[in-house]
Write an enzyme that holds these catalytic residues in place. Structure first.
Site, PDB file in Angstrom:
ATOM      1  CE  LYS A  59      23.145  55.786  29.194  1.00  0.00           C
ATOM      2  NZ  LYS A  59      21.982  55.606  28.305  1.00  0.00           N
ATOM      3  CB  SER A 137      21.895  58.661  26.107  1.00  0.00           C
ATOM      4  OG  SER A 137      21.254  57.559  26.735  1.00  0.00           O
ATOM      5  CB  SER A 161      19.726  55.434  24.797  1.00  0.00           C
ATOM      6  OG  SER A 161      19.258  56.754  24.680  1.00  0.00           O
TER       7      SER A 161
END
Length: 430
Positions: A59, A137, A161
């Protein structure tokens, strides 16, 4: 068997055309890792790590030495480059992973929807007819695995997330107890709640990834499903379910009950009270962002900036009170959970909504965001661990089943998830 190099090269070729999935690619180092793994495999020199030479994504909030960490933003483009890799990145490299790139995400990880106005939003691969959100996210992380570009992805989980995109994309996502994985070298959302973790296709894949990135190792003992006491909270967490999620969740419970698990419906009102303590993200994010907001407010995603600014109105006294209340609540929750082996709930109460209406309307966006984060956020406040695994029938929109427990029950939660996954294979194959 396909060589690691062939897999990595194929993934990189697609990734180059998939700008909304990745914000940066690492072709040279990924190919080198794949070649090295293939060489060792051919020579049978030594046992390899399970992910050696295989494509993995990280990420875009994890530091990689020599480049600024953007966290899905544009305001950090000219930030100082990271001096060293985040410890999690170092661990992946030591395991021989072919890190093919950094994945797109909600700006600064501040929503469960996964929409990013700067780099685009990768549509959910589960529906090729309608462009649906991937969840956030860790949006690009989920899409990188769901499309087959990566065997696993590293993301983060502050209020869900990793588990939300796993649920919406038909994957398995594990949020460990937060303290087990180093958060050093990451752009924070909430110092209190952030957890670095992974998603993949199966429980065993998540166990493998946890064994690589965590600071400690788990002992996971096989458990029989028969006799497990699985609590299903009735207060809050089953509200506003759409029909598809309700049906899939009900079938999953019926299947587990038929296999001998005790499915215990309980109000668990205390768990639902977590929402009175769920304001950690705003003040902690504001503390980190306040200078950037003052200088570059117009470059933020307005929906993210709006939520961060809420933290400016939380006093120091209120912030301290929240921590005190949380610690007391966690103590009461541990006592409440003691008679049960785990908690079961739908990971999210809805299937993935369409992207376009959520881009067009703040009301629609924040309504969806609230629903997506509602169930998962309770486990972050609990400082617990949880895994989301698919429980929908093959060919239908993905639905996630959450299995959760208190802090440091990670091994037990994963052992339960493994046997639940095997049992639900009957539903999944329909």
């Amino acid at each position: 068997m396909q060589s690691r190099l062939a897999y990595v090269e194929a993934s990189l070729e697609v990734a180059k055309q998939s700008r909304s999935i990745f914000t940066r690619l690492y072709p040279e180092s990924a190919i080198a890792a794949a070649i090295y793994a293939d060489t060792l495999r051919a020579q049978k020199i030594a046992p390899l790590s399970p992910i050696a030479g295989l494509p993995v994504s990280i990420k875009d909030l994890l530091d990689v030495a020599g480049e600024p960490t953007l966290a899905g933003s544009t305001v950090l483009r000219n930030a100082q480059p990271a001096k060293q890799d985040a410890p999690v990145v170092t661990r992946l490299k030591q395991a021989g992973a072919a890190i093919i790139g950094k994945t797109n995400m909600t700006e600064f990880a501040y929503s469960g929807v996964g929409i990013n106005p700067h780099y685009g939003t990768a549509p959910n691969p589960a529906d090729t007819a309608i462009a649906r959100i991937p969840g956030g996210s860790s949006s690009g992380a989920a899409v990188s695995v769901a499309t087959g570009l990566c065997v696993a992805a590293i993301g983060s989980d502050t209020g869900g997330s990793i588990r939300i995109p796993a649920a919406l994309c038909g994957l398995t996502g594990f949020k460990p107890t937060a303290s087990r994985v180093s958060k050093a070298g990451t752009v924070p959302l909430s110092f209190t709640l952030d957890t670095i973790c992974s998603l993949a296709h199966t429980v065993d894949d998540c166990i493998t990834m946890d064994g690589i990135i965590a600071e400690d190792s788990l002992s996971i003992t096989a458990l029989p499903l028969k006799g497990l006491r699985l609590a299903v909270p009735q207060t809050l967490f089953l509200e506003d379910m759409d029909q598809h999620v309700s049906s899939a969740f009900s079938k999953a419970l019926t299947c587990l009950s038929a296999a001998g698990a005790y499915i215990i419906e309980t109000p668990m009102q205390l768990l639902a009270e977590y929402r009175s303590m769920a304001m950690f993200s705003a003040p902690e994010a504001y503390a980190w962002h306040r200078q950037l907001l003052a200088e570059k407010f117009g470059e933020y995603d307005p929906r993210v900036a709006q939520r961060i600014q809420l933290g400016a109105h939380v006093s120091a006294a209120d912030y301290i009170d929240m921590h005190t209340a949380r610690a007391e609540w966690i103590g009461h929750m541990r006592a409440l959970l003691a008679p049960f082996d785990a908690i079961l709930m739908p990971t999210v109460p809805i299937v993935a909504p369409e992207i376009t209406p959520l881009i067009a309307s703040d009301d629609a966006f924040f309504h969806a965001n609230g629903l997506l984060l509602r169930n998962t956020g309770s486990i972050n406040i609990l400082d617990g661990c949880a895994i989301s695994l698919p429980c929908h029938e093959h060919g239908s929109l993905p639905v996630g089943l959450s299995i959760a427990g208190a802090a440091n029950t990670d091994g037990k939660v994963l052992a339960i998830a493994r046997v639940v996954e095997n049992t639900l294979a009957k539903i999944r194959s329909v």
